[in-house]
Design an enzyme around this catalytic site. Structure first.
Site, PDB file in Angstrom:
ATOM      1  CG  HIS A  31      -1.954  -1.036   1.247  1.00  0.00           C
ATOM      2  ND1 HIS A  31      -1.709  -2.294   1.742  1.00  0.00           N
ATOM      3  CD2 HIS A  31      -3.229  -1.045   0.818  1.00  0.00           C
ATOM      4  CE1 HIS A  31      -2.811  -3.025   1.626  1.00  0.00           C
ATOM      5  NE2 HIS A  31      -3.749  -2.291   1.072  1.00  0.00           N
ATOM      6  CG  ASP A  53      -4.161  -5.645  -3.672  1.00  0.00           C
ATOM      7  OD1 ASP A  53      -5.212  -5.085  -3.320  1.00  0.00           O
ATOM      8  OD2 ASP A  53      -3.337  -6.094  -2.854  1.00  0.00           O
TER       9      ASP A  53
END
Length: 519
Positions: free
Chosen positions: A184, A257
């Site tokens: 992230h 993702d």
């Protein structure tokens, strides 16, 4: 179908509110065909079911095709539907409880509740083998560090979800377990040879494929032994098509993702990377947050198809797969929520008592050399952080539980809440207070990655050796303070796990869990 409609089927988009808003309306008007929900979208269970029904109604009016409504309902620290639903323990708690068959039941419970609420696609289970104690993003989201156990538990979760009409997603292929970086935030790298990857990282995914998992999510991680260019799994033809499709024979949906994560956005750009992911072999491109990036991705893919850079037949391949799964899961006939079940089944007593039983069975007493368990003293001091967001996957932590306050309420004593990384001033103040206490209970929250907490434990131990440490997330905290005589692992910082730890501290139950990772 028009080209826009076909490309729209390949995008999963998020939106910011709990209501059907303008952002959502724009997504659907522009023929984007699938939705991802986060905590920010989830109100009461009835409101969520009504929202999902509105989404499906609009999708059907726009294209005649129902949406995949996706969510990360992993259990434990990554739980999006919280209010009024059954909140299940996370993967590592199930690993510690040693309940492989119970994971099948867990999958059925989560699947049954999600489908009743109108959610048809769970971005779970995590099949990463967590063999890196410094992993900041997987940790307790993994079943453990044994590939066979991760595979066995994960396959049961997949079977449970899919038996209830909810698509399961094995993630993060080819494996995010041995990284020390959160994708992230940055771009991690797994340096291992192919031989090692085959034996550990890939093993659970192979088993998931053998057991008919419908979807596999890619990792934004570099694998130089598979892909020689500087391309993460999500953008690599060698990873997605060469390895996953051709070598491992996966025929289901390849999902990326989120393309707004820093590992992609900073290094390649979200919109540009959406095109790269399609070229690499992804079927579903996830853009979770911003409308301009969602529409930008749609338009960029369309542009390269019109230019002939991506043949339309490549788009058709993915759309055939997507529509086949929507058909298989009866979304054309049954796209909506089931309000009767929302009232009677979601968060019902049976589901809650199952969650409680597993949570209690998962609590692990790693050691208790001075026989401090159960707690016999009254003059005690309890210290802990609050449950706070630690990774991009946490999203939002509902009902922030305070371990110290909850223990005080049940066992008495003085409670102190500390910051995630306490400074020396805070540490010295608590150290002074600890000197004359009969017992100190400290709840750590990833102390192995937040050194101030470890410092606190070590400093207090210098003045008082009657210390019980409870690791409220990753079990690796003990590596930071081996001198502590009593160490308990709870694997998550939720109300459920805190209640279970208190029962162990008070002697109401014995700790039965076994460590699912090596310390």
């Amino acid at each position: 179908m028009t080209l826009e409609e076909k490309i729209g089927q390949m995008i999963i988009a998020g939106f910011p509110s709990k209501e059907y808003d303008e952002h959502l309306d724009e997504i659907i008007k522009n023929k984007i065909g699938n939705i991802i929900l986060f905590t920010r979208n989830v109100g009461s269970k009835k409101a969520l079911a009504e929202l999902n029904d509105k989404i499906q109604k609009s999708m059907l009016e726009s294209t005649g095709i129902p949406a995949f409504i996706t969510i990360d309902q992993e259990g434990g620290m990554v739980t999006r539907v919280y209010e009024g639903a059954a909140v299940l323990p996370g993967n590592m708690a199930f690993g510690a409880a040693g309940e492989s068959k119970a994971v099948l039941e867990e999958g059925k419970i989560i699947g049954e509740e999600l489908r009743a609420l109108g959610v048809n696609f769970d971005i779970a289970p995590v099949l990463d083998v967590n063999n890196n104690s410094k992993n900041p993003v997987i940790g307790v989201r993994s079943y453990g560090d044994n590939p066979e156990k991760v595979a066995e538990f994960g396959v049961n979760m997949i079977k449970g979800l899919q038996s209830m009409g909810v698509i399961a997603t094995a993630k993060h292929f080819p494996g995010h377990g041995d990284t020390a970086v959160d994708s992230h935030l940055a771009l991690p790298l797994v340096p291992h040879t192919m031989e090692r990857l085959e034996k550990i990282e890939l093993y659970p995914f192979k088993k998931a494929i053998e057991n008919n998992v419908e979807a596999i999510m890619s990792a934004h991680v570099l694998f130089p032994s598979i892909e020689s260019e500087k391309l993460p799994g999500t953008l690599s033809y060698r990873v997605l098509t060469g390895l996953l499709r051709n070598r491992l024979g996966f025929k289901g949906l390849i999902v990326t993702d989120c393309m707004e994560m820093n590992a992609i956005a900073e290094y390649y750009g979200t919109v540009n990377a959406a095109v790269m992911a399609v070229k690499a072999g992804a079927d579903l491109i996830c853009v979770s947050h911003h409308l301009d990036l969602q529409l930008g991705s749609l338009n960029a893919i369309k542009e390269v198809v019109l230019m002939g850079e991506i043949p339309e037949s490549r788009i058709d391949e993915s759309v055939h797969r997507i529509l086949a799964v929507k058909e298989k899961y009866n979304l054309f006939n049954r796209p909506y929520s089931d309000m009767d079940k929302v009232e009677t089944l979601v968060g019902c007593k049976e589901h809650l008592s199952f969650a409680k039983a597993i949570s209690e069975k998962s609590i692990t007493a790693v050691k208790d050399e001075r026989n401090l368990l159960p707690v016999k003293y009254k003059n005690i001091m309890i210290i802990s952080t609050e449950a706070v967001i630690l990774t991009g996957a946490d999203d939002d932590i509902k009902k922030k539980a305070s371990f110290s306050e909850a223990v005080k309420e049940n066992l008495g004593g003085e409670a102190y809440t500390i910051s995630l990384n306490p400074r020396m001033e805070e540490i010295n103040c608590l150290k002074e207070k600890a000197k004359d206490k009969e017992l100190i209970i400290i709840g750590t929250y990833n102390a192995s990655l937040n050194k101030g907490q470890a410092e606190l434990v070590n400093e207090i131990f210098k003045v008082n050796s009657n210390v019980i440490v409870t690791a409220l997330r990753n079990p690796y905290d003990i590596n930071m303070f081996n001198n502590v005589s009593t160490y308990i692992c709870a694997y998550e910082y939720t109300k459920l796990s805190v209640d279970s730890v208190i029962k162990v501290l008070s002697g109401e139950i014995k700790a039965q869990g076994a460590l699912p990772v090596e310390l």
